[in-house]
Design a protein around this motif. Structure first.
Motif, mmCIF file in Angstrom:
data_model
loop_
_atom_site.group_PDB
_atom_site.id
_atom_site.type_symbol
_atom_site.label_atom_id
_atom_site.label_comp_id
_atom_site.label_asym_id
_atom_site.label_seq_id
_atom_site.Cartn_x
_atom_site.Cartn_y
_atom_site.Cartn_z
ATOM 1 N N ALA A 86 57.270 -87.363 93.824
ATOM 2 C CA ALA A 86 55.907 -87.530 94.346
ATOM 3 C C ALA A 86 55.182 -88.589 93.513
ATOM 4 O O ALA A 86 54.392 -88.275 92.629
ATOM 5 C CB ALA A 86 55.175 -86.196 94.323
ATOM 6 N N PHE A 87 55.463 -89.847 93.829
ATOM 7 C CA PHE A 87 54.922 -90.963 93.040
ATOM 8 C C PHE A 87 53.397 -90.979 93.012
ATOM 9 O O PHE A 87 52.790 -91.461 92.058
ATOM 10 C CB PHE A 87 55.465 -92.300 93.555
ATOM 11 N N TRP A 88 52.773 -90.442 94.038
ATOM 12 C CA TRP A 88 51.313 -90.434 94.127
ATOM 13 C C TRP A 88 50.670 -89.533 93.077
ATOM 14 O O TRP A 88 49.487 -89.630 92.824
ATOM 15 C CB TRP A 88 50.866 -90.030 95.533
ATOM 16 N N ARG A 89 51.466 -88.676 92.446
ATOM 17 C CA ARG A 89 50.947 -87.799 91.394
ATOM 18 C C ARG A 89 51.066 -88.398 89.998
ATOM 19 O O ARG A 89 50.547 -87.834 89.038
ATOM 20 C CB ARG A 89 51.686 -86.462 91.416
ATOM 21 N N ARG A 96 54.647 -94.268 88.139
ATOM 22 C CA ARG A 96 54.447 -94.357 89.588
ATOM 23 C C ARG A 96 55.532 -95.237 90.226
ATOM 24 O O ARG A 96 56.115 -94.885 91.244
ATOM 25 C CB ARG A 96 53.055 -94.908 89.892
ATOM 26 N N GLN A 97 55.814 -96.379 89.591
ATOM 27 C CA GLN A 97 56.830 -97.287 90.127
ATOM 28 C C GLN A 97 58.217 -96.658 90.100
ATOM 29 O O GLN A 97 58.970 -96.766 91.063
ATOM 30 C CB GLN A 97 56.842 -98.609 89.354
ATOM 31 N N ALA A 98 58.568 -95.995 89.007
ATOM 32 C CA ALA A 98 59.881 -95.352 88.896
ATOM 33 C C ALA A 98 60.050 -94.273 89.958
ATOM 34 O O ALA A 98 61.100 -94.196 90.617
ATOM 35 C CB ALA A 98 60.064 -94.761 87.497
ATOM 36 N N GLU A 99 59.033 -93.452 90.137
ATOM 37 C CA GLU A 99 59.123 -92.382 91.142
ATOM 38 C C GLU A 99 59.090 -92.943 92.564
ATOM 39 O O GLU A 99 59.745 -92.413 93.457
ATOM 40 C CB GLU A 99 58.031 -91.347 90.929
ATOM 41 N N MET A 100 58.336 -94.029 92.775
ATOM 42 C CA MET A 100 58.316 -94.632 94.108
ATOM 43 C C MET A 100 59.698 -95.186 94.466
ATOM 44 O O MET A 100 60.150 -95.056 95.607
ATOM 45 C CB MET A 100 57.279 -95.744 94.207
ATOM 46 N N THR A 101 60.367 -95.762 93.485
ATOM 47 C CA THR A 101 61.721 -96.270 93.717
ATOM 48 C C THR A 101 62.647 -95.128 94.133
ATOM 49 O O THR A 101 63.410 -95.252 95.095
ATOM 50 C CB THR A 101 62.245 -96.975 92.449
ATOM 51 N N GLN A 102 62.600 -94.013 93.408
ATOM 52 C CA GLN A 102 63.430 -92.854 93.746
ATOM 53 C C GLN A 102 63.044 -92.264 95.105
ATOM 54 O O GLN A 102 63.905 -91.861 95.896
ATOM 55 C CB GLN A 102 63.339 -91.792 92.649
ATOM 56 N N PHE A 103 61.745 -92.212 95.365
ATOM 57 C CA PHE A 103 61.244 -91.705 96.649
ATOM 58 C C PHE A 103 61.792 -92.550 97.794
ATOM 59 O O PHE A 103 62.330 -92.015 98.774
ATOM 60 C CB PHE A 103 59.709 -91.735 96.636
ATOM 61 N N LEU A 104 61.670 -93.860 97.679
ATOM 62 C CA LEU A 104 62.122 -94.748 98.756
ATOM 63 C C LEU A 104 63.643 -94.731 98.899
ATOM 64 O O LEU A 104 64.164 -94.828 100.017
ATOM 65 C CB LEU A 104 61.603 -96.163 98.529
#
Length: 139
Positions: A86-89, A96-104
């Motif tokens: 949950a990159f938004w958290r 945020r960037q690391a989690e967004m990469t995993q999310f995507l």
């Protein structure tokens, strides 16, 4: 065509098998990460998710009820994507960037699993180089 589908299944399954091995062989580390994300029963959940990944990955790889294996991978992917990545958290730009990469990455894998599920289900027993046909029929 059969060889192309087999190579695709192998390439698709390999990351899940690696992820599953990580969950099962590095359970304390993985459970610690899950706990840091607020996941209850982190150790049990890590082991369960590792089993889902290995069984689902092997099912797709070997072509043994690959549709069921894909469903197992989806059972892992959907909640993991939303809860663990949950990159938004995240409060820091790097986090945020690391989690967004995993999310995507997980969103892409979810889309591929859904497309492969439809392909395997609609192709049925005509899909070559498998041990069994699909367990479920989409007819």
């Amino acid at each position: 065509m059969d060889i192309l589908v087999l190579v695709g299944r192998i390439l698709f399954a390999l990351p899940f098998l690696a992820f599953g091995a990580n969950h099962l062989l590095k359970t304390p580390y993985m459970a610690g990460y899950a706990e840091s994300k607020g996941l209850p029963a982190a150790k049990a959940t890590t082991i369960l998710s590792g089993v889902l990944l290995v069984v689902g990955g092997l099912s797709v790889l070997l072509g043994v009820w690959a549709d069921l294996g894909l469903l197992l991978l989806l059972v892992f992917l959907i909640p993991t994507t939303l809860v663990m990545h949950a990159f938004w958290r995240e409060s820091t730009p790097d986090g945020r960037q690391a989690e967004m990469t995993q999310f995507l990455k997980n969103v892409g894998l979810t889309g591929a699993a859904l497309a492969l599920l439809a392909f395997v289900s609609f192709t049925g027993d005509e899909l070559g180089l498998t041990v069994t046909g699909p367990l479920f029929s989409m007819d």
